[in-house]
Write an enzyme that holds these catalytic residues in place. Structure first.
Site, PDB file in Angstrom:
ATOM      1  N   GLU A   1      44.494 -44.886  53.347  1.00  0.00           N
ATOM      2  CA  GLU A   1      44.360 -44.832  54.813  1.00  0.00           C
ATOM      3  C   GLU A   1      42.971 -45.298  55.239  1.00  0.00           C
ATOM      4  OE1 GLU A   1      46.037 -42.612  52.956  1.00  0.00           O
ATOM      5  OE2 GLU A   1      47.950 -43.245  53.830  1.00  0.00           O
TER       6      GLU A   1
ATOM      7  N   TRP B   1      41.127 -46.966  47.840  1.00  0.00           N
ATOM      8  CA  TRP B   1      40.280 -47.691  48.787  1.00  0.00           C
ATOM      9  C   TRP B   1      39.212 -48.539  48.120  1.00  0.00           C
ATOM     10  CZ3 TRP B   1      35.942 -45.532  46.945  1.00  0.00           C
ATOM     11  CH2 TRP B   1      36.037 -44.218  46.451  1.00  0.00           C
ATOM     12  N   ASN B   2      38.986 -48.386  46.811  1.00  0.00           N
ATOM     13  CA  ASN B   2      37.763 -48.994  46.252  1.00  0.00           C
ATOM     14  C   ASN B   2      37.842 -50.513  46.112  1.00  0.00           C
ATOM     15  OD1 ASN B   2      39.606 -48.574  44.161  1.00  0.00           O
ATOM     16  ND2 ASN B   2      38.014 -48.322  42.631  1.00  0.00           N
TER      17      ASN B   2
ATOM     18  N   CYS C   1      36.715 -47.913  38.669  1.00  0.00           N
ATOM     19  CA  CYS C   1      37.249 -47.085  37.574  1.00  0.00           C
ATOM     20  C   CYS C   1      36.721 -47.526  36.217  1.00  0.00           C
ATOM     21  CB  CYS C   1      38.768 -47.089  37.612  1.00  0.00           C
ATOM     22  SG  CYS C   1      39.464 -48.741  37.607  1.00  0.00           S
TER      23      CYS C   1
ATOM     24  N   GLU D   1      34.257 -37.772  36.310  1.00  0.00           N
ATOM     25  CA  GLU D   1      33.948 -39.154  36.708  1.00  0.00           C
ATOM     26  C   GLU D   1      33.024 -39.147  37.927  1.00  0.00           C
ATOM     27  OE1 GLU D   1      37.310 -41.365  38.236  1.00  0.00           O
ATOM     28  OE2 GLU D   1      36.496 -43.234  37.435  1.00  0.00           O
TER      29      GLU D   1
ATOM     30  N   LYS E   1      51.910 -47.778  49.909  1.00  0.00           N
ATOM     31  CA  LYS E   1      51.040 -46.916  50.718  1.00  0.00           C
ATOM     32  C   LYS E   1      49.636 -47.117  50.166  1.00  0.00           C
ATOM     33  CE  LYS E   1      49.351 -42.899  50.261  1.00  0.00           C
ATOM     34  NZ  LYS E   1      47.982 -43.219  50.752  1.00  0.00           N
TER      35      LYS E   1
ATOM     36  N   GLY F   1      44.412 -44.135  41.152  1.00  0.00           N
ATOM     37  CA  GLY F   1      43.629 -43.091  41.820  1.00  0.00           C
ATOM     38  C   GLY F   1      43.093 -42.119  40.791  1.00  0.00           C
ATOM     39  N   SER F   2      42.873 -40.889  41.217  1.00  0.00           N
ATOM     40  CA  SER F   2      42.236 -39.936  40.303  1.00  0.00           C
ATOM     41  C   SER F   2      43.245 -39.324  39.337  1.00  0.00           C
ATOM     42  CB  SER F   2      41.545 -38.837  41.112  1.00  0.00           C
ATOM     43  OG  SER F   2      42.490 -38.182  41.917  1.00  0.00           O
TER      44      SER F   2
ATOM     45  N   GLU G   1      47.206 -45.729  36.743  1.00  0.00           N
ATOM     46  CA  GLU G   1      45.871 -46.287  36.496  1.00  0.00           C
ATOM     47  C   GLU G   1      44.889 -45.289  37.086  1.00  0.00           C
ATOM     48  OE1 GLU G   1      42.726 -47.478  36.440  1.00  0.00           O
ATOM     49  OE2 GLU G   1      43.021 -49.038  37.934  1.00  0.00           O
ATOM     50  N   LEU G   2      44.317 -44.438  36.222  1.00  0.00           N
ATOM     51  CA  LEU G   2      43.589 -43.265  36.718  1.00  0.00           C
ATOM     52  C   LEU G   2      42.087 -43.388  36.450  1.00  0.00           C
ATOM     53  CD1 LEU G   2      46.297 -40.704  35.555  1.00  0.00           C
ATOM     54  CD2 LEU G   2      46.139 -41.942  37.720  1.00  0.00           C
TER      55      LEU G   2
END
Ligand code: NAD
Length: 476
Positions: free
Chosen positions: A178, A151-152, A284, A381, A175, A228-229, A250-251
């Site tokens: 949400e 979402w960022n 990130c 993080e 996806k 994401g994380s 890409e974490l």
């Protein structure tokens, strides 16, 4: 006034919603108000998306470079035309200041135009062989790509997730988060309106773990691109291993910033303070651990706190707002936990450390110093508006601190010493290193990390190649 759009999925060219499906309330983080109800996929929706993607791949792998370039360029032009509308919806969903949302549109425009050129350069090679024999190495699109984005960057992340597979000749099932669905649908619509066959790219939403287990169990999906994380990335990598699917991961990161005593502190502050609080630190590659040499430590810390406390926090749609709310209620909760733990372990808080206002998910720009290395915030993080500033003496100790964590996404260093710049570039374990600059990306530059920050690249020629497989054809 921008109207928040009706929400739906995009499956097999159709807007899918209703029908008794579960829904998710999309909330404006500046006000806490519900913007819309997002339909969530059931198993039949996901199966339909998979079958459509199988067809979509057959269509798109045979497309010419001209067709792909026309779609990418056309979508870039439409995004530019729709910049204001896209940006307003992104700010409503995610909270960031409108100026930052507009920049996301520009990032997508740059990336799509770059890829439109790159599709003509997907070269193979031929090997030296005796007369009568021919050996050719070709790159082929990997197949159907599942693309999960957070979402960022409500517009920028979907742009990355869609652009590369489309340039490579793949089909995509996206996806996106949400929390920010309308932004992602807005980017996808630009591609459709530029002529992309609707089977080639679809959008589903759902309970993340349900969707990922379902899609990744299917042999139709040949690659996962995830942002994401680290914890979720590791879980998804295990699911992909079951079927040997390729992955781009890409974490998370924990960006170190090495600041040596030969720099102009005010100039560094001009760049690093806005860099830290961009998108309320939910980036990130955010600069996070400031590793500062003795002689400039006091000036840097005091200057950072002074500038942070002057940042205008508010609704991202309002004129003059420099920092919006955090994107969801999980983030201010995490800030309270992490800053509370750091203080309890002896860190000094110079500014911030509190929520702001009674509505929405605001948290004040914060600065901590003298933080013990065993504080949670020095290891996890923070993904929020907090700068962590500690004092060091030797270059060696500073590099050791930069490399202490298992993360390695973005790192920054400030020094005028040319030899030291070269040593830092070599020694710092990180996918991207910015020296005297925070500009660590660009459409033509690979973006990605090492260690727990993931593997593979987005953007640049590497981003397209990551959606391709290599085949060697030997003819006698
Ligand atoms: P999270 O880890 O639950 O979610 C991160 C993203 O992954 C979301 O978009 C979510 O929808 C998705 N996700 C979660 N579980 C999934 C699953 N099983 N299958 C598929 N997708 C799944 O955490 P969060 O609370 O949304 O964000 C918090 C943390 O996530 C941050 O602290 C940060 O470390 C990380 N994050 C990183 C980025 C990035 O750009 N690398 C972006 C957003 C969040």
């Amino acid at each position: 006034m921008t109207q928040y759009p009706q929400l739906h999925m995009m499956i097999d060219g159709e807007k899918v919603s209703g029908g008794g499906r579960r829904t998710f309330a999309v909330v404006n983080p500046a006000t806490g108000e519900t913007l819309g109800e997002l339909p969530l996929a059931d198993a039949a929706d996901l199966d339909r998306a998979l079958e459509t993607a199988r067809r979509g791949f057959r269509i798109w792998r045979d497309s010419t470079p001209h067709q792909r370039a026309a779609v990418l360029q056309g979508a870039a032009r439409l995004m530019m035309e729709r910049q204001e509308e896209l940006a307003r919806v992104a700010t409503m969903e995610e909270g960031k200041p409108l100026a930052e949302s507009r920049i996301e549109v520009l990032m997508n425009v740059g990336l799509f135009n770059f890829y439109a050129g790159e599709v003509f350069r997907l070269y193979g090679r031929s090997l030296v062989r005796p007369t009568g024999m021919r050996s050719t190495i070709v790159h082929e699109p990997v197949g159907v790509v599942a693309a999960f984005s957070p979402w960022n960057f409500p517009l920028g992340n979907p742009g990355r997730k869609l652009g590369a597979p489309i340039a490579a000749g793949c089909a995509v099932i996206m996806k996106s988060a949400e929390e920010t669905p309308a932004s992602a649908l807005g980017v996808l619509q630009c591609l459709y309106d530029a002529g992309l066959p609707r089977e080639v790219a679809q959008a589903v939403f759902g309970v993340p773990d349900e969707v990922s287990r379902h899609l990744l169990a299917s042999p139709i999906v040949r690659k996962l691109s995830f942002t994401g994380s680290t914890v979720v990335g590791k879980h998804l990598a295990k699911l992909c291993a079951e079927d040997m699917k390729r992955t781009t991961m890409e974490l998370g990161g924990h960006g170190p910033v090495l600041l040596f005593d030969d720099v102009d502190v005010d100039r560094v502050l001009d760049t690093m303070v806005p860099g830290k609080y961009r998108n309320a630190g939910q980036v990130c590659v955010s600069p996070t651990r400031f590793i500062v040499q003795d002689a400039v430590f006091e000036k840097f810390r005091a200057g950072f706190a002074e500038r942070a406390s002057a940042i205008k926090v508010g609704n991202g749609l309002a004129d003059g707002t420099q920092m919006g709310p955090m994107a969801n209620p999980r983030r201010p909760d995490a800030m309270e936990r992490l800053i509370g733990d750091a203080k309890a372990k002896g860190a000094t808080l110079h500014t911030g450390g509190t929520r702001v206002g009674n509505a929405g998910f605001f948290y004040a720009p914060s600065v901590l110093s003298e933080i013990p290395l065993d504080a949670q915030i020095m290891n996890e993080e923070p993904f929020g508006p907090v700068a962590l500033i500690n004092r060091y003496t030797s270059e060696e100790a500073m590099i050791e601190e930069a490399n202490r964590l298992p993360y390695g996404l973005a790192a920054y260093a400030w020094t005028q010493d040319g030899k030291r710049q070269q040593r830092l570039a070599r020694e710092i374990e990180s996918g991207m290193v910015g020296i005297n600059s925070t500009m660590i990306g660009g459409a033509d530059s690979p973006f990605g990390g090492v260690k727990w920050s993931g593997h593979g690249s987005e953007d640049g020629p590497e981003g397209v190649l990551a959606c391709m497989v290599t085949k060697a054809v030997h003819e006698g």
